[in-house]
Design a protein around this motif. Structure first.
Motif, PDB file in Angstrom:
ATOM      1  N   UNK A   1     -12.558  58.143  -0.141  1.00 38.91           N
ATOM      2  CA  UNK A   1     -12.854  59.355   0.607  1.00 38.91           C
ATOM      3  C   UNK A   1     -14.320  59.401   1.035  1.00 38.91           C
ATOM      4  N   UNK A   2     -15.229  58.892   0.198  1.00 40.09           N
ATOM      5  CA  UNK A   2     -16.657  59.006   0.458  1.00 40.09           C
ATOM      6  C   UNK A   2     -17.193  57.936   1.408  1.00 40.09           C
ATOM      7  N   UNK A   3     -16.350  57.017   1.867  1.00 37.86           N
ATOM      8  CA  UNK A   3     -16.668  55.954   2.805  1.00 37.86           C
ATOM      9  C   UNK A   3     -17.514  54.832   2.186  1.00 37.86           C
ATOM     10  N   UNK A   4     -18.653  55.155   1.545  1.00 32.19           N
ATOM     11  CA  UNK A   4     -19.538  54.153   0.944  1.00 32.19           C
ATOM     12  C   UNK A   4     -19.990  53.113   1.973  1.00 32.19           C
ATOM     13  N   UNK A   5     -20.370  53.586   3.142  1.00 30.59           N
ATOM     14  CA  UNK A   5     -20.966  52.720   4.155  1.00 30.59           C
ATOM     15  C   UNK A   5     -22.484  52.867   4.085  1.00 30.59           C
TER      16      UNK A   5
ATOM     17  N   UNK B   1     -12.077  44.720  13.299  1.00 28.55           N
ATOM     18  CA  UNK B   1     -12.532  45.860  14.095  1.00 28.55           C
ATOM     19  C   UNK B   1     -11.719  45.997  15.380  1.00 28.55           C
ATOM     20  N   UNK B   2     -11.350  44.873  15.971  1.00 29.76           N
ATOM     21  CA  UNK B   2     -10.508  44.922  17.171  1.00 29.76           C
ATOM     22  C   UNK B   2      -9.158  45.554  16.849  1.00 29.76           C
ATOM     23  N   UNK B   3      -8.584  45.172  15.722  1.00 28.78           N
ATOM     24  CA  UNK B   3      -7.283  45.719  15.342  1.00 28.78           C
ATOM     25  C   UNK B   3      -7.351  47.226  15.153  1.00 28.78           C
ATOM     26  N   UNK B   4      -8.496  47.712  14.682  1.00 28.82           N
ATOM     27  CA  UNK B   4      -8.664  49.132  14.408  1.00 28.82           C
ATOM     28  C   UNK B   4      -9.396  49.851  15.538  1.00 28.82           C
ATOM     29  N   UNK B   5      -9.482  49.180  16.700  1.00 24.72           N
ATOM     30  CA  UNK B   5     -10.059  49.756  17.911  1.00 24.72           C
ATOM     31  C   UNK B   5     -11.500  50.222  17.697  1.00 24.72           C
ATOM     32  N   UNK B   6     -12.268  49.386  17.004  1.00 24.45           N
ATOM     33  CA  UNK B   6     -13.676  49.692  16.737  1.00 24.45           C
ATOM     34  C   UNK B   6     -14.604  48.563  17.156  1.00 24.45           C
ATOM     35  N   UNK B   7     -14.090  47.558  17.855  1.00 20.94           N
ATOM     36  CA  UNK B   7     -14.917  46.402  18.204  1.00 20.94           C
ATOM     37  C   UNK B   7     -16.125  46.820  19.037  1.00 20.94           C
ATOM     38  N   UNK B   8     -15.968  47.862  19.861  1.00 20.53           N
ATOM     39  CA  UNK B   8     -17.081  48.306  20.701  1.00 20.53           C
ATOM     40  C   UNK B   8     -18.178  48.988  19.899  1.00 20.53           C
TER      41      UNK B   8
ATOM     42  N   UNK C   1     -18.253  58.792  13.861  1.00 18.65           N
ATOM     43  CA  UNK C   1     -17.566  60.014  13.452  1.00 18.65           C
ATOM     44  C   UNK C   1     -16.850  59.763  12.134  1.00 18.65           C
ATOM     45  N   UNK C   2     -16.319  60.830  11.535  1.00 20.53           N
ATOM     46  CA  UNK C   2     -15.617  60.673  10.268  1.00 20.53           C
ATOM     47  C   UNK C   2     -14.427  59.738  10.384  1.00 20.53           C
ATOM     48  N   UNK C   3     -13.640  59.897  11.432  1.00 23.00           N
ATOM     49  CA  UNK C   3     -12.482  59.031  11.622  1.00 23.00           C
ATOM     50  C   UNK C   3     -12.869  57.590  11.865  1.00 23.00           C
ATOM     51  N   UNK C   4     -13.948  57.380  12.630  1.00 23.37           N
ATOM     52  CA  UNK C   4     -14.431  56.020  12.873  1.00 23.37           C
ATOM     53  C   UNK C   4     -14.943  55.392  11.584  1.00 23.37           C
ATOM     54  N   UNK C   5     -15.617  56.167  10.749  1.00 21.37           N
ATOM     55  CA  UNK C   5     -16.096  55.647   9.470  1.00 21.37           C
ATOM     56  C   UNK C   5     -14.928  55.206   8.587  1.00 21.37           C
ATOM     57  N   UNK C   6     -13.854  56.016   8.567  1.00 24.50           N
ATOM     58  CA  UNK C   6     -12.726  55.645   7.722  1.00 24.50           C
ATOM     59  C   UNK C   6     -12.028  54.403   8.263  1.00 24.50           C
ATOM     60  N   UNK C   7     -11.945  54.259   9.579  1.00 24.79           N
ATOM     61  CA  UNK C   7     -11.373  53.038  10.152  1.00 24.79           C
ATOM     62  C   UNK C   7     -12.250  51.826   9.837  1.00 24.79           C
ATOM     63  N   UNK C   8     -13.566  52.023   9.842  1.00 29.07           N
ATOM     64  CA  UNK C   8     -14.463  50.926   9.462  1.00 29.07           C
ATOM     65  C   UNK C   8     -14.243  50.537   8.009  1.00 29.07           C
TER      66      UNK C   8
ATOM     67  N   UNK D   1      -5.607  65.815  12.509  1.00 26.95           N
ATOM     68  CA  UNK D   1      -5.190  64.799  13.481  1.00 26.95           C
ATOM     69  C   UNK D   1      -5.760  63.428  13.145  1.00 26.95           C
ATOM     70  N   UNK D   2      -7.049  63.390  12.799  1.00 23.92           N
ATOM     71  CA  UNK D   2      -7.674  62.112  12.447  1.00 23.92           C
ATOM     72  C   UNK D   2      -7.075  61.561  11.168  1.00 23.92           C
ATOM     73  N   UNK D   3      -6.801  62.453  10.212  1.00 23.47           N
ATOM     74  CA  UNK D   3      -6.178  62.023   8.967  1.00 23.47           C
ATOM     75  C   UNK D   3      -4.814  61.400   9.201  1.00 23.47           C
ATOM     76  N   UNK D   4      -4.063  61.953  10.148  1.00 23.02           N
ATOM     77  CA  UNK D   4      -2.739  61.409  10.453  1.00 23.02           C
ATOM     78  C   UNK D   4      -2.846  59.996  11.015  1.00 23.02           C
ATOM     79  N   UNK D   5      -3.862  59.753  11.855  1.00 26.32           N
ATOM     80  CA  UNK D   5      -4.078  58.413  12.409  1.00 26.32           C
ATOM     81  C   UNK D   5      -4.394  57.422  11.294  1.00 26.32           C
ATOM     82  N   UNK D   6      -5.275  57.816  10.371  1.00 29.06           N
ATOM     83  CA  UNK D   6      -5.646  56.953   9.256  1.00 29.06           C
ATOM     84  C   UNK D   6      -4.430  56.668   8.377  1.00 29.06           C
TER      85      UNK D   6
END
Length: 255
Positions: free
Chosen positions: A116-120, A152-159, A169-176, A201-206
């Motif tokens: 939950x805390x990401x740890x990035x 990152x490409x698979x999770x649509x974060x390569x850019x 964003x929070x959702x992007x951090x969780x995808x990372x 909504x973001x939680x549902x995507x994750x």
């Protein structure tokens, strides 16, 4: 977000398991696990004799209120902490035999973690955060970059690969975080309240990403949560209260 077969990255493709009709073997076996903290009057029994098996490819929710022992159980199962007594096997191997560098290698190779805390590390780039498990494992720079970008490409974060993690964003951090969990092709993903810091909504995507990894690529998913809706998406729910298992849906289904 459910990737098609043609869009599956090399990271996920190599993680895909062959599906057979034979019963899945236990990937984790726990017998009479006990764990306490403190001494004397301050002693607290977090686990009081917990026993169950988790089979490869299952999605399992460990549920319970705050202080129930669910997070302690996850830390023990993930080899982040050791039980005081009891037996814990990982693919038939007694985890008490895993020490030092061998323990670290097993944990790094077998498990992926989504917290939950990401740890990035905010000052590092997204790619630098994602490839960290491979750096720890001693994988070369070129291969780290290749697999990191693929995840990152698979999770649509390569850019966002070169962006500082603090700017996501929070959702992007969780995808990372999920991309980081995937780069070593784990057999098991542990997710501790993975949507706790996200909007609905973001939680549902994750959630969709995690269950896609489980159901389409055979990665065992162990979710620790108090979210009943998230738990209901799992194949099985283990309810823990005051350090004991009070309900295991798998037993009901087998009956």
């Amino acid at each position: 977000m459910t990737p098609s077969d043609s869009s599956v990255s090399p990271v996920l493709r190599s993680a895909t398991r062959t599906i057979t009709t034979e019963p899945a073997r236990p990937i984790i076996s726990a017998r009479d696990l006990r764990k306490s903290y403190g001494k004397g009057q301050n002693r607290f029994e977090a686990l009081k004799g917990v026993s169950f098996d988790i089979r490869e490819g299952e999605s399992v929710a460990i549920i319970g209120k705050s202080g129930s022992g669910k997070s302690t159980l996850m830390h023990v199962l993930a080899l982040l902490d050791a039980p005081d007594t009891g037996d814990l096997e990982l693919e038939g191997v007694d985890t008490r035999t895993l020490r030092g560098a061998k323990l670290n290698r097993t944990r790094n190779k077998t498990f992926g973690f989504v917290f939950q805390q990401f740890f990035l590390t905010g000052s590092n780039s997204v790619l630098e955060n994602v490839v960290l498990p491979m750096k720890i494992a001693g994988i070369g720079r070129a291969e780290r970059k290749r697999r990191g970008i693929a995840a990152l490409e698979q999770l649509e974060l390569a850019d966002k690969a070169r962006n500082k993690a603090v700017n996501l964003s929070g959702g992007q951090k969780q995808r990372a975080v999920i991309a980081r969990a995937l780069v070593n092709n784990p057999r098991i993903i542990f997710a501790d309240e993975p949507t706790g810091n996200l909007d609905t909504n973001t939680g549902a995507v994750v959630e969709d990403i995690l269950f896609t990894l489980n159901r389409e690529h055979g990665i065992t998913l162990i979710v620790v949560t108090h979210d009943e809706d998230l738990a209901a998406r799992c194949d099985r729910r283990i309810h823990i209260r005051d350090g004991r298992i009070v309900d295991d849906s798998a037993e009901e289904l087998a009956a």
